[in-house]
Scaffold this active site. Structure first.
Site, PDB file in Angstrom:
ATOM      1  N   ASP A 191       0.906  -1.161  -0.046  1.00 32.98           N
ATOM      2  CA  ASP A 191      -0.068  -0.041  -0.199  1.00 32.98           C
ATOM      3  C   ASP A 191       0.712   1.062   0.041  1.00 32.98           C
ATOM      4  O   ASP A 191       1.943   1.110   0.529  1.00 32.98           O
ATOM      5  CB  ASP A 191      -0.817  -0.024   1.293  1.00 32.98           C
ATOM      6  CG  ASP A 191      -2.043  -1.016   1.169  1.00 32.98           C
ATOM      7  OD1 ASP A 191      -1.928  -1.845   0.391  1.00 32.98           O
ATOM      8  OD2 ASP A 191      -2.894  -1.024   2.070  1.00 32.98           O
ATOM      9  N   HIS A 267       5.037  -7.226  -0.412  1.00 32.91           N
ATOM     10  CA  HIS A 267       4.973  -8.628  -0.998  1.00 32.91           C
ATOM     11  C   HIS A 267       5.903  -8.641  -2.413  1.00 32.91           C
ATOM     12  O   HIS A 267       6.306  -7.415  -2.752  1.00 32.91           O
ATOM     13  CB  HIS A 267       3.533  -8.939  -1.303  1.00 32.91           C
ATOM     14  CG  HIS A 267       2.773  -8.946  -0.331  1.00 32.91           C
ATOM     15  ND1 HIS A 267       2.062 -10.053   0.308  1.00 32.91           N
ATOM     16  CD2 HIS A 267       2.341  -7.951   0.901  1.00 32.91           C
ATOM     17  CE1 HIS A 267       1.446  -9.705   1.387  1.00 32.91           C
ATOM     18  NE2 HIS A 267       1.631  -8.434   1.487  1.00 32.91           N
ATOM     19  N   SER A 378       7.526   3.465   5.165  1.00 33.73           N
ATOM     20  CA  SER A 378       8.916   3.795   4.561  1.00 33.73           C
ATOM     21  C   SER A 378       8.479   4.034   3.047  1.00 33.73           C
ATOM     22  O   SER A 378       7.499   4.392   2.787  1.00 33.73           O
ATOM     23  CB  SER A 378       9.904   2.862   5.053  1.00 33.73           C
ATOM     24  OG  SER A 378      11.304   3.611   4.672  1.00 33.73           O
TER      25      SER A 378
END
Length: 409
Positions: A191, A267, A378
């Protein structure tokens, strides 16, 4: 003997009430605790024609109250920066393009002098402290309200389930919350917000529009041909050419910023094989979009973990960039990785090869497979080669979620 005029004057400067001064008629009287250090200062005598006036050197007046001066200076600078950011946001709303104002060398050096690594380690320790059962809901609710966290997507919605802040930050999502796009070859690994994307030109990569960093500084020098998937380069052009392993391909990049309220796991963005890991210990400056517009080569200053390997079109890399309070970068299959560790010094890097005699390929990753996590929020940087007809399905500044399409052929 009456108290000297100089001492009376200094008492007035320090805020001592006049009526207190009138009560002191002798030098033997107990002086105020404010005047104890001043009695040791050399006094200068001035003749006014009728009486002598004793005063301390003017420079001592600046030594009396350093804290208010520092607070006033720092507050004024912070206020000026906030005003500049507000003005930029207003101009952006009007559709006007604002040229970036880069930080000077002294500003970057001053920022890097802040012990962010130590502070991030302390924050990590604090995150591990188990919260009392009664305190968990108010603490997590405040965080949810501040950063707009959507707990309906969490695999466990009950706030009392998370024993500490670290477990709450690393919460898992419901399986149906992030469907993985199967029609496109590259998906978003996390995200976040798209800061920039496009082709890499002249060995310079844009962290945001108009602000670049060096590709070679970011990925590191190529010195060992046995462990790395590509041989060393002798110049900027040849360095870029070494990454592009197939004729007709180009080098592309995409920068995704994860805010504190975003899902903190990342991911695999495609089907690929990871052959090498390079860990850069470094600073832990903030990487929010405002800082990315202000500090050139911000991502090269910060601690980061570079994973490199190959996908069906050639070279592929994913870099997890650390930030303030995000010294902890975890790669699930790499148990030897320890980030923000005091045993590593800034300016160095540590290489590790996943290609061994027993494993000639490396670590295979499927698209959408769990890869790693941040402690808070981050940045993820993808740098990869692909055919010239590769197209991004993005626009700068848009919000994106893990599993959504980044681009395809």
């Amino acid at each position: 003997m009456a108290m000297s005029v100089g001492h009376r004057y200094l008492r007035l400067l320090l805020g001592v009430a006049p009526w207190r001064s009138s009560l002191c008629h002798c030098e033997n009287s107990a002086p105020s605790h404010f005047l104890q250090p001043l009695k040791k200062l050399p006094l200068r005598t001035f003749h006014t024609g009728t009486r002598k006036v004793h005063t301390a050197p003017a420079r001592t007046l600046f030594l009396l109250r350093p804290l208010p001066i520092l607070l006033a200076t720092g507050g004024g600078y912070a206020g000026y920066r906030q005003y500049e950011k507000h003005r930029e946001r207003e101009l952006e709303k009007l559709g006007l393009e604002i040229p970036p104002k880069l930080a000077g060398h002294w500003e970057v050096a001053l920022y890097k002098s802040v012990p962010t690594r130590l502070l991030s380690r302390a924050w990590g320790r604090l995150n591990q402290v188990e919260l009392p059962h009664w305190l968990r809901r108010p603490v997590y609710s405040l965080y949810i309200w501040t950063f707009g966290v959507n707990m309906k997507e969490a695999a466990v919605e009950d706030l009392h389930h998370y024993r500490n802040l670290s477990e709450f930050f690393r919460r898992k999502l419901k399986p149906q919350a992030r469907p993985v796009c199967g029609l496109h070859s590259v998906i978003s690994p996390s995200d976040g917000k798209i800061l920039n994307f496009g082709q890499v030109k002249n060995c310079e990569v844009e962290q945001v529009k108009g602000v670049t960093y060096s590709l070679e500084s970011f990925l590191g020098p190529r010195t060992c041909t046995e462990d790395l998937p590509f041989p060393p380069a002798t110049s900027c052009d040849s360095f870029k050419n070494q990454l592009v392993t197939r004729e007709g391909n180009e080098l592309y990049h995409c920068v995704i910023y994860l805010a504190p309220g975003d899902y903190h796991c990342f991911h695999s963005p495609t089907d690929w094989t990871i052959s090498h890991r390079r860990h850069f210990p470094g600073s832990l400056m903030s990487v929010n979009p405002g800082m990315a517009r202000w500090i050139k080569e911000l991502f090269c200053h910060n601690e980061r973990v570079v994973l490199t390997g190959d996908w069906k079109h050639g070279f592929f890399s994913l870099t997890a960039v650390g930030a303030t309070n995000v010294g902890s970068i975890r790669i699930y299959f790499d148990q030897d990785l320890h980030t923000n560790s005091p045993r590593y010094s800034k300016g160095s890097y540590n290489d590790f090869s996943f290609v061994t005699h027993a494993n000639k390929e490396g670590v295979p990753m499927r698209k959408g497979e769990h890869l790693g996590e941040f402690n808070l929020g981050s940045t993820i940087v993808l740098i990869f080669e692909a055919p010239k007809d590769f197209n991004f399905q993005l626009k700068a500044g848009q919000k994106i979620r893990f599993g959504e399409a980044l681009g395809s052929l």
